[in-house]
Every structure is written in C-alpha cells, then in structure tokens.
Design an enzyme around this catalytic site. Structure first.
Site, PDB file in Angstrom:
ATOM      1  N   GLY A  47       3.699  -0.249   7.564  1.00 24.02           N
ATOM      2  CA  GLY A  47       4.136  -0.404   6.165  1.00 24.02           C
ATOM      3  C   GLY A  47       5.479  -1.114   6.134  1.00 24.02           C
ATOM      4  N   SER A  49       6.495  -4.240   5.292  1.00 24.91           N
ATOM      5  CA  SER A  49       6.749  -5.498   4.574  1.00 24.91           C
ATOM      6  C   SER A  49       7.526  -5.364   3.274  1.00 24.91           C
ATOM      7  CB  SER A  49       5.404  -6.176   4.285  1.00 24.91           C
ATOM      8  OG  SER A  49       4.519  -5.269   3.639  1.00 24.91           O
ATOM      9  N   THR A  50       7.611  -4.159   2.728  1.00 18.87           N
ATOM     10  CA  THR A  50       8.343  -3.961   1.473  1.00 18.87           C
ATOM     11  C   THR A  50       9.009  -2.588   1.483  1.00 18.87           C
ATOM     12  OG1 THR A  50       6.364  -3.031   0.410  1.00 18.87           O
ATOM     13  CG2 THR A  50       6.730  -5.377   0.070  1.00 18.87           C
ATOM     14  N   PHE A  52      10.823   0.930   1.633  1.00 20.72           N
ATOM     15  CA  PHE A  52      11.522   1.659   2.686  1.00 20.72           C
ATOM     16  C   PHE A  52      11.120   1.190   4.086  1.00 20.72           C
ATOM     17  CE2 PHE A  52      12.016   4.912  -0.733  1.00 20.72           C
ATOM     18  CZ  PHE A  52      13.393   5.016  -0.676  1.00 20.72           C
ATOM     19  N   ASP A 110      -5.619  -3.657   7.481  1.00 16.16           N
ATOM     20  CA  ASP A 110      -5.691  -2.272   7.039  1.00 16.16           C
ATOM     21  C   ASP A 110      -5.280  -1.301   8.149  1.00 16.16           C
ATOM     22  OD1 ASP A 110      -6.251   0.144   5.918  1.00 16.16           O
ATOM     23  OD2 ASP A 110      -8.420  -0.166   5.771  1.00 16.16           O
ATOM     24  N   TYR A 224       9.052  12.577  -0.839  1.00 19.35           N
ATOM     25  CA  TYR A 224       9.873  12.654  -2.051  1.00 19.35           C
ATOM     26  C   TYR A 224       9.731  14.036  -2.655  1.00 19.35           C
ATOM     27  CZ  TYR A 224      11.943  11.654  -6.557  1.00 19.35           C
ATOM     28  OH  TYR A 224      12.753  11.696  -7.670  1.00 19.35           O
ATOM     29  N   TYR A 234       4.730  14.861 -10.154  1.00 26.15           N
ATOM     30  CA  TYR A 234       4.984  14.438  -8.778  1.00 26.15           C
ATOM     31  C   TYR A 234       4.814  15.595  -7.790  1.00 26.15           C
ATOM     32  CZ  TYR A 234       6.144  11.534  -4.926  1.00 26.15           C
ATOM     33  OH  TYR A 234       6.034  10.856  -3.746  1.00 26.15           O
TER      34      TYR A 234
END
Ligand code: NAI
Ligand code: NA
EC number: 1.3.1.9
Length: 395
Positions: A47, A49-50, A52, A110, A224, A234
């Site tokens: 993960g 590429s963007t 965090f 993926d 989170y 959430y």
C-alpha cells in the site's frame, strides 16, 4: 496535455503528474530536514503509493537510507488519460530514490492475491535476500480471497442501530443530516475479511516460510480510533470491527515471530484526508473541524509528519511507549482532551452558514485536491505535461 481536476462524488477522476511529483519531493525534503533515523534498511511497503503507506516508504528511504519495495494497485496512464495519483507518486518516488542512490522497485497489482505475493517474494529473494520491516498500509473497499475466490465488499455502517448525525459535502460546504441503516446479514464479516488482519498475516507467513525475514524483524499496520463523535460509524461500526481484528492479529503475528525475536505492531494514526477517508460519512466534517483546532494550536500534521514522528519518536526511540492494549499512539495530539473538547463544541455549532468560519473547509478541500496533484504550491497548471510517465523500477 493540460490536465484539470474532474470530480465525481467523493473522487477525482484525473490526476496531475507534476503536482504528484511536487508532493513527493516536498515529503522527501521534510523527512531530510528532520535528520537521520537509525531504522530498518530493507523494507517492504504494502500500500506504498498514497497516504500513510507512501509516507512510510519515503520516511524509510530518506530517513534511514532503506532499500524499498513498494506494492500497490494503481491505474497506469494511457494516451490522453492520466494515471491514478499513486502511479505518479511512485514514479516520482523512484526517480528521487534513484538520484539518491537508493534501491527502489515496485509491483503494481492486487496485494490480496497469491500471484502478487509470489512475485514480491521472488523479487525480495533475487534482490534483497532478507527484509527487516514490512509496513502494511492497504485501504481497499474489496478483497477477493486468494484461496476461495470469494469477493468480499466492506461497508461503512453502524452496528445495532441507525446512525443519524451531521455530515458535510466538502465540495459545496453544505451540511445536511445523514442517516445510515445498521449493518445486517454478513456486513460485519465481509468488512473484517477486507480490512481486518487476515491478509497481513498471510503476507508475513509467506515471507517467513521462505525465510525472507531477518532476525529482529518488525512489521507494522495502521489503525484508527477517533472520538465519540464518530464512534457509531467508525470505531463501533463495521470498520471498527475490522480494526479490532487487525489489532488482535498483531499479537498472533508477534507470536509467530518469536523464533526471530520479531514484533508486529499497530500504530493508531490521526484522522487525515486521504482517498480512503473522504468516502466515510461524517468523517469529512469531523476532519474539517479538527484541522481548524489543530492548526490554531500549531499541532496539525499530515501523513508525512505523522509517519516521521512515528519512526523517530516511537518505533526507533529507546523506549517505545504503547497504550494498555499494546498499540502505538501517534493520534495523541488529535485525542488531546482540550482538542476534542473544542471540536465537540464546534460540532454543535456547525451549520452550512457557520462552517466556513468555524471549520477548515478550505484546508480540507486543498488536501483533497492535493491527493490528486492539484492545488499544489509551485506547480504551473497552465503548462503542458506528459501524462505517459513510467515508473522506472516497475516489475
Ligand atoms: P490510501 O487510500 O491513501 O492508501 C491505500 C493504499 O493501498 C494505496 O497505496 C493503494 O494503491 C493500495 N491498495 C488498495 N487496494 C490494493 C490492492 N488490492 N492491492 C494492492 N494495493 C492496494 O489510504 P490511507 O488512508 O493511507 O490508509 C492506509 C491505512 O491507514 C489503512 O489501514 C487506514 O485504515 C489507516 N488509517 C487511515 C487514517 C486516515 O484518516 N486516512 C487514519 C488512521 C489509520
Ligand atoms: Na497508504
């Protein structure tokens, strides 16, 4: 071509290569300005590429001089159609890493699949031998299970009862009441299957089996919590169940790493504007009020400030503080009592009319467009740019 933002709902359909590049350069400069961190030297970021994950890759490379392999799922460009932003971010990251003499390669596909795991393991074997750290920073709405082929979809719903509260459309600034029906059927299991810890553990098990983890290996995933204001959708909603699962998976992974003296951690991060968070109801209003308060207090941070602080003051500090559930807390400033008291007060006052004054809608909007490389300081958007950017070390 000249690339302009084109939005639909909570997403932007275009992205700007120069703006994305400038964002990456700014993050690199920030990390360099904070000095070196005595951290891991061979790092896999899942993960990468963007958000965090990108910030983690940048902090590893430019803070600790690490060799990095990044895994992500991004859309390449085609003639006249820009790539997704993570593509341009990764191209810019690799270009800068290469300039600095740092190993950097990327795999686009993926991460939940056996194929991408195998491809990544083969690359590690060929190029790095063993790795010291895995950062797990996926955010995805769907997951196809690699063994069964079942496709799970995550949902953002409350559990037990209907949720009703304010929300904002951050493009128009209009506040309205939103009402979300509670989870039903397999909603909870499906969300846990996508955003829980199963895939994280699968990665670590696969790496361990092939003996690709070094002594003292560390892995970290992001979670989170947030305040009571957002709790129903959430932390006490379907996504919260997935985060509970992710957090308990850290203990299972740590157990499995005993022979290597390894550790798995979860870091609880601050609420920030990313592609993942803009899709969650209520969160954008909370973030715009939170930004206002944190900026006034001089304690606002973006992804790069969060991750740089996570590495320097937590992960690689002499004594790593954790909460009573073993989690690293880098959401400490967001969760400060005085900050939360102010946000709760503003929340009551928030209307379409008052929000421009009491909230940081402008900051939210700028951060949102920045994700796609727009509204970035120092970029001339009237200039023609080449959308056909390549990622140098893409496998
Ligand atoms: P993001 O949307 O910016 O990043 C998601 C990354 O996952 C991208 O690199 C994307 O390419 C990759 N990805 C998605 N599906 C993939 C797939 N199937 N295969 C390979 N790569 C895939 O999201 P963000 O916000 O950085 O989230 C990362 C983690 O941080 C998540 O676990 C999220 O819950 C957590 N987090 C986010 C917070 C926020 O406010 N944004 C706050 C605290 C934690
Ligand atoms: Na990420």
């Amino acid at each position: 071509m000249i690339i302009e933002p084109r939005t639909r709902g909570f997403i932007c359909l275009t992205s700007h290569p120069k703006g994305c590049e400038q964002n990456v350069i700014d993050q690199i400069e920030y990390v360099k300005s904070k000095g070196t961190i005595d951290g891991a030297k061979k790092v896999l970021v899942i993960g990468a590429s963007t958000g965090f994950g990108l910030a983690s890759r940048i902090t590893s490379a430019f803070g600790s001089g690490a060799s990095t392999i990044g895994v992500f799922f991004e859309k390449p460009p085609s003639e006249g159609r820009p790539a997704s932003p993570g593509w341009y971010n990764s191209a810019a990251f690799e270009k800068e890493a290469n300039k600095a003499g740092l190993y950097a390669k990327s795999i686009n596909g993926d991460a939940f699949s056996n194929e991408i795991k195998k491809q990544t393991l083969d690359l590690i074997k060929a190029d790095l031998g063993k790795i010291d750290m895995v950062i797990y920073s996926l955010a995805s709405p769907v997951r196809t299970h690699p063994d069964t082929g079942v496709k799970y979809k995550s949902v953002l719903k409350p559990i037990g009862g209907k949720f009703q509260n304010k929300t904002v459309d951050f493009h128009t600034g209009v506040i309205s009441e939103v009402s979300i029906e509670p989870a039903q059927g397999d909603d909870i299991e499906n969300t846990v299957a996508v955003m829980g810890g199963e895939d994280w553990k699968m990665w670590i098990d696969a790496l361990k089996k092939e003996e690709l983890l070094s002594e003292g290996f560390t892995t970290i995933a992001y979670s989170y919590i947030g305040p009571s204001l957002t709790e129903a959708v959430y932390r006490k909603g379907t996504i919260g169940r997935a985060k509970d699962h992710l957090e308990s998976t850290a203990f299972a992974i740590t157990d499995s790493l005993k022979p290597l003296n390894g550790n798995a951690y979860v870091s609880v991060n601050k609420a920030l504007v990313t592609q993942a968070s803009s899709a969650i109801p209520v969160i954008p209003l909370y973030i715009s009020l939170l930004y206002k308060v944190m900026k006034e207090e001089g304690i606002h941070e973006g992804c790069i400030e969060q991750i740089q602080r996570l590495f320097q003051d937590r992960l690689y500090a002499d004594n790593m503080p954790t909460d009573d559930q073993g989690r690293i807390r880098i959401d400490d400033w967001e969760m400060r009592d005085d900050v939360q008291a102010k946000v709760a007060e503003l929340w009551k006052l928030a209307t379409t009319e008052s929000l421009p004054k009491i909230g940081d809608l402008k900051g939210y909007e700028k951060d949102f467009f920045n994700l796609f490389g727009f509204m970035v300081d120092g970029v001339d958007y009237d200039l023609d740019v080449n959308e056909m950017v390549e990622i140098p070390g893409l496998q």
